[in-house]
Each structure stands twice: as C-alpha cells, then as structure tokens.
Write an enzyme that holds these catalytic residues in place. Structure first.
Site, mmCIF file in Angstrom:
data_model
loop_
_atom_site.group_PDB
_atom_site.id
_atom_site.type_symbol
_atom_site.label_atom_id
_atom_site.label_comp_id
_atom_site.label_asym_id
_atom_site.label_seq_id
_atom_site.Cartn_x
_atom_site.Cartn_y
_atom_site.Cartn_z
ATOM 1 N N SER A 167 0.835 -1.200 0.000
ATOM 2 C CA SER A 167 0.000 0.000 0.000
ATOM 3 C C SER A 167 0.875 1.258 0.000
ATOM 4 C CB SER A 167 -0.965 -0.046 1.188
ATOM 5 O OG SER A 167 -2.049 0.827 1.003
ATOM 6 N N ASP A 294 -9.700 -5.892 -4.762
ATOM 7 C CA ASP A 294 -9.241 -4.815 -3.883
ATOM 8 C C ASP A 294 -10.210 -3.637 -3.953
ATOM 9 O OD1 ASP A 294 -7.794 -2.739 -2.608
ATOM 10 O OD2 ASP A 294 -5.888 -3.631 -3.224
ATOM 11 N N HIS A 322 -7.234 -5.919 -0.292
ATOM 12 C CA HIS A 322 -6.068 -5.031 -0.232
ATOM 13 C C HIS A 322 -4.961 -5.586 0.662
ATOM 14 C CE1 HIS A 322 -4.076 -1.312 -1.095
ATOM 15 N NE2 HIS A 322 -3.964 -0.979 0.186
#
Length: 343
Positions: A167, A294, A322
């Site tokens: 991320s 996601d 995610h």
C-alpha cells in the site's frame, strides 16, 4: 452491538426478566472476547518490544503461535522451493507495511518465507505498530521511513536486499530506491503506491478519497493533533469503513487483530511529492503485484499505475483484497519466491 443489547434489555426488563439475563450474559461474553483480543495483541507487542522493533524468525514464530492454526506450505511445494534456493542470490526480504499497519501484519508471510529458508525482516515505521513516536509528529516521508533508511545505511556494502512494500509503504520503497539503489536488488510493490517522479502517494487513492485538496478541507476522518486551528496531522477511517476497504476477503481473526492494532495514519508523508531520478530510482528493478478484489486500490487504478510507471514484471492475485498477506498468504508467498528467483 453492545449498546443495542443494553437498549433492548431496558425496554423489555419489565416484561421479560429472563431475556434481560440472557442479554447481559451475551454482553459479558462479547466484552470478555474483546478483552482477550486486546490481551493477545498486547502480548504480541510486548514480545516484539523485548526483541527490538526489528524482529527475526524467532519473533515471527511467537506471533504465529497466537493462532490455533498455523499456515504451512505443503511438503512437496516446500521441497521444490528449497531445491531452487541456490538460484536465489538475495535471500533477505525487507517487508514494509502500509498505512495504519505495523510489522505485525506480515506474520504469515514471515512464517512462509522462513519455512523455505529465506530471511525475512520487518519493522515498524515511525509512529506505527508499537513505535512510541506520536503519529502527529511524523511530518515527512524521510521521518516516516527512517527505520528503513537506518537499516539500509547499516547494511554491509557487499550485501543486498529485496524490498517489499504494501500500500502506501510503496512510497517508502521508492524513497529508499532513490537513496540506496546499490543495496536493493529488487523492489516489489504489493498493491502499493508505485508513484512516478513528482507524484504524491495520496494521489493513488484519489479515486476512493477524492482530490487531496478536497480531502484536506472536508474529510471527517482527519485528525488535528496540533489543534483545530492548525493543519491536520493524520487521519483514520472508522472501523466499518476500514473493514470494507481493506479486509473484504480476509479471515475474521486477522480482521479482529487489525482492528485492535491499527493506528492513525500520518498525513504529511502521503501528501509529499517524491523526487525520483532516472540515475537512481530509474535503474532499479521493480515488480508489481496486483490484487484483483481490492476495494481500497481498485484493479483499474493498479493497472493505471503499472501502465504509467512500467515495472519489470507484473503479477496478479485473484480473490485477494487489499491485504493479500491475510486473504491470500500462499499466493503472495509463491509470487515473492518466484520474483526472488528471477536472474
């Protein structure tokens, strides 16, 4: 849920005392379960603190043992990977967590990598996990990434590592590539902010959160750590929104762990534009892992990232939210090993 039970018991107390007792028992059970979860997370944090913020294999086993069921590679797969370890020149993986997370989120990945003889290392970024820094004081990407930069600075000149960023941790990986390109053999972006020169990590999430300008002015998730009359210092989503964005395919136990472990996100580092040069960042070997279920960073956005800033290779994980280290740990592990084996 607990408040709803209390209201029901008051409403029906005159008519149904036994129901009130059942409700109170249910409420006590929920509180007990919540307290157990907090103690579990605290125990993990204490062990990690005792062994320092950066932990090795022994630490990962302690974290893994808190679950009643341990994720293990099938013997045939493990044997095959072990036989191919000679093809891997760089065996040290540095796992960088994303926004709100900490070193704790990699516990499955660490276990799997160790089982095939690889060397995973991870640590808390500034103001994350059990790092004692006040999140509101982390104002720059350099400050946020300092644990990673310190590690790379102390790395022997003849040693290289594979960086893995999740991320917004992808911005830390990019920053490190610009600082120490000679010490990083490969960089792997796991549904991460693989931004180009002059971009902000926040821009990657604009589809979900809106423009940076609107977010800074209107978002209800902002935290003003220096007072309401001062610019915001961080943000944190509500629990239900966090679950929907990050954990739509993750096991309930991992979601529960995240809910008691995640911390506010420093705003400064993700609002900072990166300065990346062709001579340093541009010479790095980058790989991207897409997560196809996601909701925080949609597959379309991930596809746009790799199209605009092409890496050497792109891999995809079907059915992953995610957080593939929770929802698809085996698939993530297989890809990490595969990338490590690329000459």
């Amino acid at each position: 849920m607990g408040n709803r039970f209390i209201c029901m018991s008051k409403k029906d107390s005159k008519d149904n005392g036994s129901r009130s007792k059942r409700v109170n028992r249910s409420q006590r059970k929920l509180l007990a379960e919540d307290e157990f979860l907090h103690r579990q997370a605290l125990s993990m944090a204490i062990h990690q603190h005792q062994l320092s913020q950066r932990f090795d294999g022994s630490m990962s086993r302690r974290i893994g043992s808190t679950s009643s069921r341990r994720t293990t590679l099938p013997d045939s797969v493990a044997k095959q990977v072990l036989e191919n370890l000679d093809n891997i020149k760089t065996k040290r993986f540095i796992l960088i967590h994303g926004e709100g997370f900490g070193a704790w989120c990699w516990y499955k990945t660490i276990t799997l990598l160790e089982e095939v003889g690889l060397l995973p290392t991870t640590f808390d970024l500034k103001g994350s996990g059990i790092d004692l820094t006040d999140t509101n004081s982390v104002a720059t990407l350099a400050d946020y990434s300092k644990p990673l930069i310190d590690y790379l600075q102390n790395l022997p000149e003849d040693e290289k590592v594979i960086l893995v960023g999740h991320s917004s941790g992808g911005a830390c990986v990019s920053y490190a590539l610009e600082q120490f390109p000679q010490k990083i053999s490969k960089a792997i972006f796991v549904c991460a902010t693989m931004v180009a020169h002059g971009q902000r990590p926040f821009d990657v999430f604009a589809e979900e959160l809106g423009s940076a300008e609107d977010f800074m002015q209107q978002s209800k998730f902002l935290i003003h750590g220096n007072g309401k009359d001062q610019p915001p210092t961080g943000f944190m989503f509500e629990k239900e929104q966090t679950k929907g964005l990050y954990f739509n395919q993750s096991p309930a136990k991992d979601v529960a762990l995240a809910m008691v472990s995640m911390r506010p996100i420093p705003l400064g580092p993700i609002m900072e534009k990166l300065s990346l040069s062709p001579e340093k960042y541009g010479t790095s070997r980058r790989f991207f892992i897409q997560t196809l279920d996601d909701r925080a960073l949609s597959p379309d956005v991930q596809e746009k990232l790799v199209r605009e800033n092409p890496p050497e290779g792109v891999f995809k994980i079907k059915g992953s939210d995610h957080c593939p280290f929770f929802s698809k740990p085996q698939s993530l592990h297989k890809i990490l090993v595969e990338i490590a084996q690329i000459p």
